[in-house]
Design a protein around this motif. Sequence first.
Motif, PDB file in Angstrom:
ATOM      1  N   VAL A   1      66.409  86.527 -22.597  1.00 25.04           N
ATOM      2  CA  VAL A   1      66.367  87.955 -22.919  1.00 25.04           C
ATOM      3  C   VAL A   1      65.031  88.498 -22.431  1.00 25.04           C
ATOM      4  O   VAL A   1      63.963  88.075 -22.890  1.00 25.04           O
ATOM      5  CB  VAL A   1      66.522  88.195 -24.437  1.00 25.04           C
ATOM      6  CG1 VAL A   1      66.478  89.692 -24.743  1.00 25.04           C
ATOM      7  CG2 VAL A   1      67.814  87.575 -24.958  1.00 25.04           C
TER       8      VAL A   1
ATOM      9  N   HIS B   1      64.294  94.517 -22.350  1.00 30.02           N
ATOM     10  CA  HIS B   1      65.545  94.913 -23.009  1.00 30.02           C
ATOM     11  C   HIS B   1      65.215  95.874 -24.148  1.00 30.02           C
ATOM     12  O   HIS B   1      64.293  95.628 -24.926  1.00 30.02           O
ATOM     13  CB  HIS B   1      66.286  93.684 -23.544  1.00 30.02           C
ATOM     14  CG  HIS B   1      67.690  93.991 -23.929  1.00 30.02           C
ATOM     15  ND1 HIS B   1      68.001  94.673 -25.079  1.00 30.02           N
ATOM     16  CD2 HIS B   1      68.854  93.731 -23.305  1.00 30.02           C
ATOM     17  CE1 HIS B   1      69.319  94.807 -25.157  1.00 30.02           C
ATOM     18  NE2 HIS B   1      69.857  94.249 -24.089  1.00 30.02           N
TER      19      HIS B   1
ATOM     20  N   GLN C   1      66.503  96.431 -26.937  1.00 27.51           N
ATOM     21  CA  GLN C   1      66.671  95.869 -28.279  1.00 27.51           C
ATOM     22  C   GLN C   1      66.022  94.485 -28.386  1.00 27.51           C
ATOM     23  O   GLN C   1      66.435  93.656 -29.181  1.00 27.51           O
ATOM     24  CB  GLN C   1      68.155  95.789 -28.625  1.00 27.51           C
ATOM     25  CG  GLN C   1      68.797  97.158 -28.737  1.00 27.51           C
ATOM     26  CD  GLN C   1      70.291  97.058 -28.893  1.00 27.51           C
ATOM     27  OE1 GLN C   1      70.959  96.312 -28.183  1.00 27.51           O
ATOM     28  NE2 GLN C   1      70.832  97.809 -29.828  1.00 27.51           N
ATOM     29  N   TYR C   2      64.988  94.268 -27.609  1.00 26.27           N
ATOM     30  CA  TYR C   2      64.316  92.971 -27.561  1.00 26.27           C
ATOM     31  C   TYR C   2      63.914  92.478 -28.958  1.00 26.27           C
ATOM     32  O   TYR C   2      64.220  91.355 -29.335  1.00 26.27           O
ATOM     33  CB  TYR C   2      63.086  93.067 -26.656  1.00 26.27           C
ATOM     34  CG  TYR C   2      62.260  91.802 -26.626  1.00 26.27           C
ATOM     35  CD1 TYR C   2      62.570  90.778 -25.741  1.00 26.27           C
ATOM     36  CD2 TYR C   2      61.171  91.639 -27.483  1.00 26.27           C
ATOM     37  CE1 TYR C   2      61.812  89.618 -25.707  1.00 26.27           C
ATOM     38  CE2 TYR C   2      60.415  90.480 -27.448  1.00 26.27           C
ATOM     39  CZ  TYR C   2      60.743  89.476 -26.566  1.00 26.27           C
ATOM     40  OH  TYR C   2      60.004  88.322 -26.539  1.00 26.27           O
TER      41      TYR C   2
ATOM     42  N   LEU D   1      66.977  91.567 -31.094  1.00 30.81           N
ATOM     43  CA  LEU D   1      67.631  90.350 -30.614  1.00 30.81           C
ATOM     44  C   LEU D   1      66.794  89.112 -30.930  1.00 30.81           C
ATOM     45  O   LEU D   1      67.325  88.069 -31.320  1.00 30.81           O
ATOM     46  CB  LEU D   1      67.899  90.445 -29.112  1.00 30.81           C
ATOM     47  CG  LEU D   1      68.954  91.476 -28.703  1.00 30.81           C
ATOM     48  CD1 LEU D   1      68.942  91.673 -27.189  1.00 30.81           C
ATOM     49  CD2 LEU D   1      70.327  91.045 -29.176  1.00 30.81           C
TER      50      LEU D   1
ATOM     51  N   LEU E   1      69.818  88.619 -19.954  1.00 24.28           N
ATOM     52  CA  LEU E   1      69.903  89.979 -20.482  1.00 24.28           C
ATOM     53  C   LEU E   1      68.634  90.707 -20.089  1.00 24.28           C
ATOM     54  O   LEU E   1      67.530  90.245 -20.387  1.00 24.28           O
ATOM     55  CB  LEU E   1      70.012  89.979 -22.011  1.00 24.28           C
ATOM     56  CG  LEU E   1      71.382  89.663 -22.593  1.00 24.28           C
ATOM     57  CD1 LEU E   1      71.451  88.206 -22.933  1.00 24.28           C
ATOM     58  CD2 LEU E   1      71.628  90.499 -23.807  1.00 24.28           C
TER      59      LEU E   1
ATOM     60  N   GLY F   1      73.304  95.018 -25.732  1.00 23.12           N
ATOM     61  CA  GLY F   1      72.575  94.175 -26.674  1.00 23.12           C
ATOM     62  C   GLY F   1      73.414  93.638 -27.800  1.00 23.12           C
ATOM     63  O   GLY F   1      72.919  93.501 -28.906  1.00 23.12           O
TER      64      GLY F   1
END
Length: 114
Positions: free
Chosen positions: A57, A61, A63-64, A67, A102, A108
């Motif tokens: 990931v 991203h 929504q790091y 996640l 990702l 996400g």
Amino acid sequence: MRYIILLTILLSASPVFASYSSWATPTMVSIVLDRGFRIDGQFGNPNSCEKSDIIFVSKEHPQYDQLYSAALAAFTSGNRISLEIRKCGNVGWISDKTINFLDASSPGELRSIK
């Protein structure tokens, strides 16, 4: 003639289909330099990348943080998770082969079950 053109356009379009990893309990969650984090487990290979069972990931991203928190929670509790993966990517410091990836353009969705 219009039908042939329409059919050609429809057949040449390349839609992006979501692929979900297998349900698995993370065996390792680790931050990789300042680039993102990796999750190891028996996740399979939803996109037929060159290397399976690793999901990366990217830090970019949107929504790091969420996640990463969810992956750590699953690792700590032993819950199984599945992630929506749409692409393969090369992360040279993890492997010289492509892995499930990702990034900022990826959805996400992370699902969790006990």
